[in-house]
Design a protein around this motif. Structure first.
Motif, PDB file in Angstrom:
ATOM      1  N   VAL A  23       4.971  31.815  14.941  1.00 21.25           N
ATOM      2  CA  VAL A  23       5.798  32.306  13.836  1.00 21.25           C
ATOM      3  C   VAL A  23       5.939  31.199  12.815  1.00 21.25           C
ATOM      4  CG1 VAL A  23       8.050  33.200  13.155  1.00 21.25           C
ATOM      5  CG2 VAL A  23       7.077  33.830  15.384  1.00 21.25           C
ATOM      6  N   ILE A  24       5.618  31.520  11.581  1.00 23.09           N
ATOM      7  CA  ILE A  24       5.729  30.548  10.494  1.00 23.09           C
ATOM      8  C   ILE A  24       6.698  31.088   9.449  1.00 23.09           C
ATOM      9  CG2 ILE A  24       4.488  29.377   8.626  1.00 23.09           C
ATOM     10  CD1 ILE A  24       1.972  29.546  10.334  1.00 23.09           C
ATOM     11  N   GLY A  25       7.698  30.284   9.095  1.00 24.68           N
ATOM     12  CA  GLY A  25       8.595  30.645   8.005  1.00 24.68           C
ATOM     13  C   GLY A  25       9.898  31.302   8.399  1.00 24.68           C
ATOM     14  N   ILE A  26      10.346  31.142   9.644  1.00 28.46           N
ATOM     15  CA  ILE A  26      11.603  31.773  10.049  1.00 28.46           C
ATOM     16  C   ILE A  26      12.762  31.287   9.184  1.00 28.46           C
ATOM     17  CG2 ILE A  26      12.088  30.035  11.813  1.00 28.46           C
ATOM     18  CD1 ILE A  26      12.960  33.820  11.894  1.00 28.46           C
ATOM     19  N   GLU A  27      12.629  30.088   8.617  1.00 29.10           N
ATOM     20  CA  GLU A  27      13.690  29.567   7.747  1.00 29.10           C
ATOM     21  C   GLU A  27      13.832  30.380   6.467  1.00 29.10           C
ATOM     22  OE1 GLU A  27       9.846  27.523   6.625  1.00 29.10           O
ATOM     23  OE2 GLU A  27      10.866  28.038   8.497  1.00 29.10           O
ATOM     24  N   ASN A  28      12.868  31.251   6.170  1.00 28.59           N
ATOM     25  CA  ASN A  28      12.944  32.096   4.980  1.00 28.59           C
ATOM     26  C   ASN A  28      13.826  33.325   5.177  1.00 28.59           C
ATOM     27  OD1 ASN A  28      11.309  30.552   3.240  1.00 28.59           O
ATOM     28  ND2 ASN A  28       9.444  31.400   4.149  1.00 28.59           N
ATOM     29  N   SER A  53       9.937  37.729  16.460  1.00 32.84           N
ATOM     30  CA  SER A  53       9.978  36.607  15.519  1.00 32.84           C
ATOM     31  C   SER A  53      11.374  36.354  14.966  1.00 32.84           C
ATOM     32  CB  SER A  53       9.012  36.856  14.351  1.00 32.84           C
ATOM     33  OG  SER A  53       9.504  37.866  13.482  1.00 32.84           O
ATOM     34  N   MET A  54      12.261  37.351  15.076  1.00 27.48           N
ATOM     35  CA  MET A  54      13.589  37.239  14.492  1.00 27.48           C
ATOM     36  C   MET A  54      14.555  36.565  15.465  1.00 27.48           C
ATOM     37  SD  MET A  54      13.634  38.441  11.383  1.00 27.48           S
ATOM     38  CE  MET A  54      11.993  37.753  11.153  1.00 27.48           C
ATOM     39  N   THR A  55      14.587  35.242  15.399  1.00 30.06           N
ATOM     40  CA  THR A  55      15.407  34.467  16.328  1.00 30.06           C
ATOM     41  C   THR A  55      16.758  34.075  15.747  1.00 30.06           C
ATOM     42  OG1 THR A  55      14.277  32.466  15.558  1.00 30.06           O
ATOM     43  CG2 THR A  55      13.402  33.536  17.535  1.00 30.06           C
ATOM     44  N   THR A  56      16.981  34.342  14.467  1.00 27.44           N
ATOM     45  CA  THR A  56      18.211  33.878  13.825  1.00 27.44           C
ATOM     46  C   THR A  56      19.198  34.992  13.499  1.00 27.44           C
ATOM     47  OG1 THR A  56      17.093  33.970  11.664  1.00 27.44           O
ATOM     48  CG2 THR A  56      17.087  31.858  12.815  1.00 27.44           C
TER      49      THR A  56
END
Length: 210
Positions: A23-28, A53-56
């Protein structure tokens, strides 16, 4: 541990065991505020890949109502905050349920194409993405799911930068406007897909509006 967290941990384990999953870009994905995640759709595995991918933040996804006809699957989908939708005739009650999920703090998960589109093709985005974004006052995070879907192959989930939709929150938009806006988001998804394919899939011949 509630069922949602347990189920997502199982799905993430599945992704790590059977695929080279990254997963790339979870900070977005903003940690707060109204958000819709929108991804391309080529396989039945896509909901698993995107959800994992949604860990936040917790996701409330939209899925075709036919999936709820199966009792066990329907029960699981409801526990995972999934909202059934009639793709041919979306009723006002469904729209209200979707907007309520956004208001309640869930990240709304959508596949703008509305159905799977296999191979190198991408489908035309439906009006719903723009409708829910404008009515729900939500920005959109584009996600590109890049995979051949073969066991033990690479799967890249590329999460792009949020698309500011605020200009549409108070605008009077027609169905044609919603289709155009949704398609603009879809073009970002396709662009990121092609730029991030990185030998995972063949993107030669795929066109998008830069």
């Amino acid at each position: 541990m509630k069922f949602y967290d347990f189920a997502l941990s199982v799905l993430r384990l599945f992704c790590r065991v059977f695929f080279k999953y990254e997963v790339i870009g979870i900070e977005n994905v903003p940690l707060e505020g109204n958000v819709i995640i929108a991804a391309n759709h080529k396989s039945n595995l896509d909901p698993i890949f995107v959800a994992s991918s949604m860990t936040t933040r917790e996701v409330a996804a939209v899925a075709k109502k036919e999936l709820f006809d199966h009792k066990i699957l329907g029960f699981i989908l409801k526990k995972l905050n999934t909202i059934p939708i009639d793709r041919e005739n979306t009723g006002i009650s469904t729209v209200k349920q979707i907007l309520r999920a956004i208001k309640d703090g869930y990240v709304l998960g959508l596949f703008p194409e509305g159905t799977r589109v296999k191979g190198k093709e991408f489908g035309q985005a439906k009006a719903g993405l723009s409708l829910f974004a404008s009515k729900g006052k939500a920005n959109v995070v584009p996600i590109s799911v890049i995979s051949s879907y073969k066991l033990f192959s690479r799967v890249k989930i590329y999460i792009g930068e949020p698309i500011d939709m605020s200009q549409y929150f108070r605008a009077k938009l027609t169905n044609e406007d919603h289709e155009r806006i949704s398609e603009e988001v879809m073009q970002v998804i396709i662009k990121n897909y092609c730029e991030q394919a990185d030998g995972i899939v063949d993107v030669e011949g795929i066109k998008y509006n830069a």
